[in-house]
Scaffold this motif. Structure first.
Motif, PDB file in Angstrom:
ATOM      1  N   VAL A  27      -1.128   9.209   4.832  1.00 37.47           N
ATOM      2  CA  VAL A  27       0.115   9.941   4.263  1.00 37.47           C
ATOM      3  C   VAL A  27      -0.162  10.895   3.435  1.00 37.47           C
ATOM      4  O   VAL A  27       0.362  11.951   3.509  1.00 37.47           O
ATOM      5  CB  VAL A  27       1.210   8.833   3.681  1.00 37.47           C
ATOM      6  N   ALA A  28      -1.129  10.763   2.563  1.00 34.24           N
ATOM      7  CA  ALA A  28      -1.530  11.940   1.683  1.00 34.24           C
ATOM      8  C   ALA A  28      -2.345  13.425   2.556  1.00 34.24           C
ATOM      9  O   ALA A  28      -2.006  13.984   2.253  1.00 34.24           O
ATOM     10  CB  ALA A  28      -2.546  11.487   0.650  1.00 34.24           C
ATOM     11  N   GLU A  29      -2.811  12.859   3.702  1.00 38.07           N
ATOM     12  CA  GLU A  29      -3.445  13.694   4.695  1.00 38.07           C
ATOM     13  C   GLU A  29      -2.504  14.155   5.715  1.00 38.07           C
ATOM     14  O   GLU A  29      -2.806  15.272   6.706  1.00 38.07           O
ATOM     15  CB  GLU A  29      -4.660  13.219   5.250  1.00 38.07           C
ATOM     16  N   GLY A  30      -1.282  13.805   5.782  1.00 36.70           N
ATOM     17  CA  GLY A  30      -0.346  14.342   6.795  1.00 36.70           C
ATOM     18  C   GLY A  30      -0.456  13.515   8.128  1.00 36.70           C
ATOM     19  O   GLY A  30       0.148  13.974   9.053  1.00 36.70           O
ATOM     20  N   ARG A  31      -1.428  12.713   8.226  1.00 41.68           N
ATOM     21  CA  ARG A  31      -1.259  11.767   9.401  1.00 41.68           C
ATOM     22  C   ARG A  31      -0.170  10.678   9.768  1.00 41.68           C
ATOM     23  O   ARG A  31       0.106  10.546  10.862  1.00 41.68           O
ATOM     24  CB  ARG A  31      -2.854  10.832   9.136  1.00 41.68           C
ATOM     25  N   LEU A  32       0.633  10.402   8.765  1.00 47.18           N
ATOM     26  CA  LEU A  32       1.646   9.631   9.020  1.00 47.18           C
ATOM     27  C   LEU A  32       2.604  10.202   7.841  1.00 47.18           C
ATOM     28  O   LEU A  32       2.475  10.838   6.842  1.00 47.18           O
ATOM     29  CB  LEU A  32       1.198   8.214   8.041  1.00 47.18           C
ATOM     30  N   ASP A  33       3.946  10.144   8.486  1.00 56.76           N
ATOM     31  CA  ASP A  33       4.998  10.697   7.599  1.00 56.76           C
ATOM     32  C   ASP A  33       5.550   9.316   6.897  1.00 56.76           C
ATOM     33  O   ASP A  33       5.068   8.336   7.086  1.00 56.76           O
ATOM     34  CB  ASP A  33       6.084  10.915   8.282  1.00 56.76           C
ATOM     35  N   MET A  34       6.457   9.416   6.031  1.00 55.54           N
ATOM     36  CA  MET A  34       6.968   8.639   5.126  1.00 55.54           C
ATOM     37  C   MET A  34       7.564   7.284   5.663  1.00 55.54           C
ATOM     38  O   MET A  34       7.207   6.019   5.155  1.00 55.54           O
ATOM     39  CB  MET A  34       7.713   9.284   4.133  1.00 55.54           C
ATOM     40  N   GLU A  35       8.279   7.623   6.870  1.00 56.14           N
ATOM     41  CA  GLU A  35       8.842   6.376   7.607  1.00 56.14           C
ATOM     42  C   GLU A  35       7.783   5.385   8.245  1.00 56.14           C
ATOM     43  O   GLU A  35       7.641   4.326   8.272  1.00 56.14           O
ATOM     44  CB  GLU A  35      10.030   6.861   8.689  1.00 56.14           C
ATOM     45  N   GLU A  36       6.911   6.283   8.916  1.00 53.42           N
ATOM     46  CA  GLU A  36       5.637   5.327   9.546  1.00 53.42           C
ATOM     47  C   GLU A  36       4.945   4.613   8.598  1.00 53.42           C
ATOM     48  O   GLU A  36       4.611   3.759   8.633  1.00 53.42           O
ATOM     49  CB  GLU A  36       4.852   6.321  10.403  1.00 53.42           C
ATOM     50  N   PHE A  37       4.703   5.439   7.563  1.00 50.51           N
ATOM     51  CA  PHE A  37       3.820   4.696   6.321  1.00 50.51           C
ATOM     52  C   PHE A  37       4.610   3.317   5.717  1.00 50.51           C
ATOM     53  O   PHE A  37       3.968   2.662   5.576  1.00 50.51           O
ATOM     54  CB  PHE A  37       3.701   5.725   5.239  1.00 50.51           C
ATOM     55  N   GLU A  38       5.957   3.656   5.647  1.00 45.10           N
ATOM     56  CA  GLU A  38       6.737   2.497   5.170  1.00 45.10           C
ATOM     57  C   GLU A  38       6.787   1.090   6.205  1.00 45.10           C
ATOM     58  O   GLU A  38       6.529   0.083   5.663  1.00 45.10           O
ATOM     59  CB  GLU A  38       8.004   2.928   4.682  1.00 45.10           C
ATOM     60  N   GLU A  39       6.937   1.617   7.440  1.00 48.18           N
ATOM     61  CA  GLU A  39       6.945   0.433   8.424  1.00 48.18           C
ATOM     62  C   GLU A  39       5.440  -0.132   8.395  1.00 48.18           C
ATOM     63  O   GLU A  39       5.420  -1.176   8.582  1.00 48.18           O
ATOM     64  CB  GLU A  39       7.036   1.310   9.708  1.00 48.18           C
ATOM     65  N   ARG A  40       4.186   0.623   8.607  1.00 46.70           N
ATOM     66  CA  ARG A  40       3.023   0.100   8.494  1.00 46.70           C
ATOM     67  C   ARG A  40       2.702  -0.876   7.160  1.00 46.70           C
ATOM     68  O   ARG A  40       2.165  -1.869   7.098  1.00 46.70           O
ATOM     69  CB  ARG A  40       2.008   1.069   8.784  1.00 46.70           C
ATOM     70  N   LEU A  41       3.115  -0.149   6.031  1.00 44.16           N
ATOM     71  CA  LEU A  41       2.775  -0.782   4.842  1.00 44.16           C
ATOM     72  C   LEU A  41       3.638  -2.342   4.766  1.00 44.16           C
ATOM     73  O   LEU A  41       3.009  -3.267   4.338  1.00 44.16           O
ATOM     74  CB  LEU A  41       3.406  -0.032   3.628  1.00 44.16           C
ATOM     75  N   ASP A  42       4.902  -2.190   5.424  1.00 43.10           N
ATOM     76  CA  ASP A  42       5.366  -3.462   5.292  1.00 43.10           C
ATOM     77  C   ASP A  42       4.993  -4.586   6.224  1.00 43.10           C
ATOM     78  O   ASP A  42       4.741  -5.635   6.008  1.00 43.10           O
ATOM     79  CB  ASP A  42       7.012  -3.328   5.812  1.00 43.10           C
ATOM     80  N   ALA A  43       4.381  -4.075   7.370  1.00 42.56           N
ATOM     81  CA  ALA A  43       3.434  -4.823   8.398  1.00 42.56           C
ATOM     82  C   ALA A  43       2.340  -5.479   7.812  1.00 42.56           C
ATOM     83  O   ALA A  43       1.889  -6.478   8.050  1.00 42.56           O
ATOM     84  CB  ALA A  43       3.548  -4.213   9.766  1.00 42.56           C
ATOM     85  N   THR A  44       1.679  -4.623   6.854  1.00 40.36           N
ATOM     86  CA  THR A  44       0.295  -4.701   6.133  1.00 40.36           C
ATOM     87  C   THR A  44       0.504  -6.294   5.134  1.00 40.36           C
ATOM     88  O   THR A  44      -0.150  -7.142   5.197  1.00 40.36           O
ATOM     89  CB  THR A  44      -0.134  -3.773   5.286  1.00 40.36           C
ATOM     90  N   TYR A  45       1.459  -6.029   4.405  1.00 38.95           N
ATOM     91  CA  TYR A  45       1.913  -7.154   3.476  1.00 38.95           C
ATOM     92  C   TYR A  45       2.483  -8.432   4.003  1.00 38.95           C
ATOM     93  O   TYR A  45       2.541  -9.652   3.569  1.00 38.95           O
ATOM     94  CB  TYR A  45       2.783  -6.792   2.385  1.00 38.95           C
ATOM     95  N   LYS A  46       3.055  -8.452   5.519  1.00 39.79           N
ATOM     96  CA  LYS A  46       3.443  -9.589   6.165  1.00 39.79           C
ATOM     97  C   LYS A  46       2.271 -10.211   7.004  1.00 39.79           C
ATOM     98  O   LYS A  46       2.559 -11.215   7.533  1.00 39.79           O
ATOM     99  CB  LYS A  46       4.672  -8.969   6.950  1.00 39.79           C
ATOM    100  N   ALA A  47       1.270  -9.395   7.120  1.00 38.44           N
ATOM    101  CA  ALA A  47       0.252 -10.114   8.014  1.00 38.44           C
ATOM    102  C   ALA A  47      -0.233 -11.225   7.410  1.00 38.44           C
ATOM    103  O   ALA A  47      -0.756 -11.056   6.247  1.00 38.44           O
ATOM    104  CB  ALA A  47      -0.650  -8.889   8.174  1.00 38.44           C
ATOM    105  N   ARG A  48      -0.777 -12.085   8.477  1.00 42.87           N
ATOM    106  CA  ARG A  48      -1.397 -13.480   7.888  1.00 42.87           C
ATOM    107  C   ARG A  48      -2.838 -13.357   8.610  1.00 42.87           C
ATOM    108  O   ARG A  48      -3.657 -14.222   7.986  1.00 42.87           O
ATOM    109  CB  ARG A  48      -0.596 -14.549   8.332  1.00 42.87           C
ATOM    110  N   THR A  49      -3.266 -12.721   9.654  1.00 41.06           N
ATOM    111  CA  THR A  49      -4.690 -12.881  10.072  1.00 41.06           C
ATOM    112  C   THR A  49      -5.071 -11.411  10.535  1.00 41.06           C
ATOM    113  O   THR A  49      -4.460 -10.644  10.250  1.00 41.06           O
ATOM    114  CB  THR A  49      -4.369 -13.774  11.446  1.00 41.06           C
ATOM    115  N   TYR A  50      -6.344 -11.560  10.456  1.00 40.58           N
ATOM    116  CA  TYR A  50      -7.189 -10.196  11.073  1.00 40.58           C
ATOM    117  C   TYR A  50      -6.509  -9.712  12.324  1.00 40.58           C
ATOM    118  O   TYR A  50      -6.610  -8.259  12.230  1.00 40.58           O
ATOM    119  CB  TYR A  50      -8.640 -10.451  10.966  1.00 40.58           C
TER     120      TYR A  50
END
Length: 287
Positions: A27-50
């Protein structure tokens, strides 16, 4: 998260934090916007497996990995001249040729198949690929020459590999080892020659020959024009030198005439002296 971890193993908090760090860099390099960043970050902390963590950063570069620079200028694609001629498909109308006490030709605009078989017995054949299309990036010409000859002609830029066997005959290897242009096809010449030969030559296309002749013609005209210009300059120099020499000669002749005239005023002829003496004697008698 390690690359060799089994996808169904449980992920740790440290694994999730590493994925979150990759998202923050993106997100700092502009590859993701804030909406995508929040969606992926939420999925990251919900993930249980690799397996659940892996898709989150699949389209993002890993930390410390350099990414090729993106050019904003449209440039021609390497090998663009070959792109329309290579990989045209398998619908080649001609895949073989035979010459028994006769000859065959394949030239002009034709499609060279992935494998072309040809046979010459007491005869000859010509396979000209200068204007041909190619069914694939690599084609094979299998040539058998028995007391005959077969010639393969390739255009500049094509890579040639010769794998034929000759018994009291031979295969031409002179064009082998020349690197091909980007996008150009590769021609493999294989087969067998007995009391015969298979030659490989590299020649320019008709259009390239015409262009070369035109360039030579223009160079010849330019050399002629340069010689004419130089000759005209030399003639002008000779004329100027001739005029200068003529003026000096004229001046010298005038000076000579002046000297002659000047000398004439000081010249006393014998006839004049006698007339003068006779006049003096008459004057004395009269007295």
């Amino acid at each position: 998260m390690t690359d060799d971890a089994a996808p169904d193993l449980r992920a740790s908090d440290a694994d999730r934090e590493r994925v979150a760090a990759v998202l923050q860099d993106a997100v700092a390099e502009g590859r993701l916007d804030m909406e995508e960043f929040e969606e992926r970050l939420d999925a990251t902390y919900k993930a249980r497996t690799y397996r659940e963590l892996e898709p989150i950063t699949r389209d993002l570069p890993a930390p410390g990995v350099s990414v090729p620079a993106v050019s904003l200028t449209k440039s021609p694609e390497p090998g663009g001249d070959w792109s329309s001629r290579v990989g045209v498909g398998d619908d080649a109308p001609s895949t073989w040729a035979v010459a028994v006490m006769s000859g065959f030709q394949r030239k002009g605009r034709w499609t060279a198949p992935r494998k072309f078989n040809c046979f010459a017995f007491w005869g000859g054949g010509e396979i000209d690929l200068r204007e041909a299309d190619f069914a694939d990036r690599e084609i094979v010409i299998n040539a058998v020459a028995i007391m005959g000859g077969i010639e393969v002609i390739v255009p500049p830029g094509v890579e040639v590999v010769v794998r034929g066997i000759g018994v009291m005959g031979g295969f031409d290897h002179r064009e082998e080892g020349v690197p091909g242009e980007p996008g150009a096809p590769r021609v493999i010449v294989s087969g067998f020659a007995f009391w015969g030969g298979v030659g490989v030559k590299r020649k320019l296309t008709r259009a390239e020959k015409q262009q070369l002749r035109e360039e030579r013609r223009l160079e010849k005209l330019e050399r002629k024009a340069n010689r004419r210009g130089k000759g005209a300059g030399d003639d002008a120099d000779h004329r100027e030198l001739g005029a200068s020499s003529s003026g000096q000669a004229t001046l010298g002749q005038g000076h000579g005439h002046g000297g002659f005239g000047h000398g004439s005023f000081g010249f006393e002829s014998p006839h004049g002296r006698r007339a003068e003496e006779q006049g003096e004697r008459r004057s004395d008698r009269d007295r």
